[in-house]
Design an enzyme around this catalytic site. Structure first.
Site, mmCIF file in Angstrom:
data_model
loop_
_atom_site.group_PDB
_atom_site.id
_atom_site.type_symbol
_atom_site.label_atom_id
_atom_site.label_comp_id
_atom_site.label_asym_id
_atom_site.label_seq_id
_atom_site.Cartn_x
_atom_site.Cartn_y
_atom_site.Cartn_z
ATOM 1 N N ASP A 2 -22.854 47.801 12.023
ATOM 2 C CA ASP A 2 -23.355 46.921 13.087
ATOM 3 C C ASP A 2 -22.772 47.404 14.427
ATOM 4 O O ASP A 2 -21.703 48.012 14.454
ATOM 5 C CB ASP A 2 -22.882 45.493 12.791
ATOM 6 C CG ASP A 2 -23.441 44.460 13.758
ATOM 7 O OD1 ASP A 2 -24.436 43.807 13.416
ATOM 8 O OD2 ASP A 2 -22.865 44.307 14.862
ATOM 9 N N HIS A 50 -18.351 38.717 11.287
ATOM 10 C CA HIS A 50 -17.380 38.166 12.250
ATOM 11 C C HIS A 50 -16.562 37.009 11.660
ATOM 12 O O HIS A 50 -15.591 36.571 12.276
ATOM 13 C CB HIS A 50 -18.087 37.679 13.519
ATOM 14 C CG HIS A 50 -18.709 38.785 14.310
ATOM 15 N ND1 HIS A 50 -17.979 39.846 14.808
ATOM 16 C CD2 HIS A 50 -19.998 39.000 14.692
ATOM 17 C CE1 HIS A 50 -18.797 40.674 15.463
ATOM 18 N NE2 HIS A 50 -20.024 40.184 15.403
ATOM 19 N N ASP A 92 -28.356 46.429 15.430
ATOM 20 C CA ASP A 92 -28.220 46.234 16.881
ATOM 21 C C ASP A 92 -27.644 47.469 17.563
ATOM 22 O O ASP A 92 -27.386 47.450 18.764
ATOM 23 C CB ASP A 92 -27.395 44.969 17.207
ATOM 24 C CG ASP A 92 -26.157 44.819 16.359
ATOM 25 O OD1 ASP A 92 -25.831 45.736 15.584
ATOM 26 O OD2 ASP A 92 -25.495 43.762 16.477
HETATM 27 ZN ZN LIG Z 1 -23.726 42.937 15.946
#
Ligand SMILES: [Zn+2]
Length: 309
Positions: A161, A125, A250
């Site tokens: 992810d 991110h 995740d």
């Molecule tokens: Zn994530």
């Protein structure tokens, strides 16, 4: 995770060396790095209590054309969300995490053997000059740049992810030497909400080198794997010489903050499919919040890749 990896017999576990700031500055802006290095001190000097958290931002009606001097304004300038705080040791942790990524890619470059970087904090991110989503330095981007600097002409960064790798996309958006592909929860419904749509395909020289697969909440392995196969085909077509996997687990069905439905056994198949590319591959850890299962899920990807399990 470390215990699971050690028990798996997949390979030797090593601590990284200190790579310093140069590889960070190959990706991130100097003023951003300076901000991260001095944020905690400035927060305390301003008399603030608790962890440093942004609470005011440039917005659509209030574009920030100048970088503020006060720590509150600086936090808003450099933060992309309020989810990520800075405290004592944050900068040092981010520095150590990119060292793990660099040690992993260096092992791959030196030996040709795949490597896994157990990076904490994660990185995908983090943009050229923004932190958020628990990320400060973009480990995958730093590793990809390392591979390019070592002589590889084109590198693929495949982000699996659950969340869109907004930082990696932003960093390489106008470049054709890094093909970025991300499978993730549709940003209309999922963090980071403001990037990650299918029509974002790159710009300038980078046109066609950014590929997003936004998938609806509730997506299970069959539909997810279809997107993966498309991504793998594009990596082949683009002639990429090395693969960096932004490995978040995740996507797991039991993850408390995410919404895909991959089962632990599916991660074995993820690893098998990635191995079929036949590329030198480095895995770098991103997210994963089902704490009891992240070890087994990460090891399953690596074991599948290695043709075990
Ligand atoms: Zn994530």
């Amino acid at each position: 995770m470390l215990a699971r990896i050690q028990a798996s017999g997949l390979g030797e576990v090593r601590a990284p060396g200190d790579y310093g700031l140069a590889p960070v500055l190959a990706i991130h802006d100097r003023d951003y790095v300076d901000f991260l290095a001095g944020c905690w001190e400035a927060w305390q000097a301003a008399g603030r209590q608790g962890e440093a958290i942004a609470w005011v931002w440039p917005t659509r009606t209030m574009p920030g054309r100048r970088i503020p001097v006060h720590i509150d304004g600086r936090l808003g300038h450099y933060a992309l969300g309020a989810d990520t705080s800075i405290c004592e040791g944050t900068f040092e942790a981010a520095m150590a995490s990119k060292d793990v990524a660099l040690a992993a890619v260096d092992h791959l470059l030196a030996t040709g053997e795949p490597a896994f970087g157990l990076c904490r904090p994660p990185g995908h991110h983090a943009a050229t000059d923004q932190f958020g989503g628990y990320c400060f330095f973009n480990n995958a981007a730093i590793a990809a740049q390392r591979a390019l600097d070592a002589g590889h002409a084109r590198v693929a960064v495949l982000d699996i992810d659950f969340h869109h790798g907004n930082g990696t996309q932003q960093i390489f958006y106008a470049r054709d030497d890094v093909l970025f592909l991300s499978l993730h929860g549709d940003p209309l419904h999922c963090f980071p909400h403001f990037l990650g749509h299918a029509e974002e395909t790159g710009e300038g020289a980078g046109e066609g080198f950014n590929v997003n697969y936004p998938l609806p909440p509730g997506t299970g392995f069959a539909a997810w794997a279809e997107a993966l196969e498309d991504a793998l085909a594009r990596i082949r077509e683009a002639g990429c010489e090395l693969l960096v996997v932004s490995l978040g687990v995740d996507t797991f069905e039991g993850d408390p903050i995410s919404a895909f439905r991959l089962a632990s056994d599916d991660f074995l198949e993820v690893g098998r499919r990635l191995a079929r590319l036949g590329l030198p591959t480095v895995f770098l850890l991103e997210g994963g919040y089902a704490v009891e299962e992240i070890g087994v899920n990460v090891v399953n990807v690596l074991a599948g890749f290695e043709g075990r399990g």
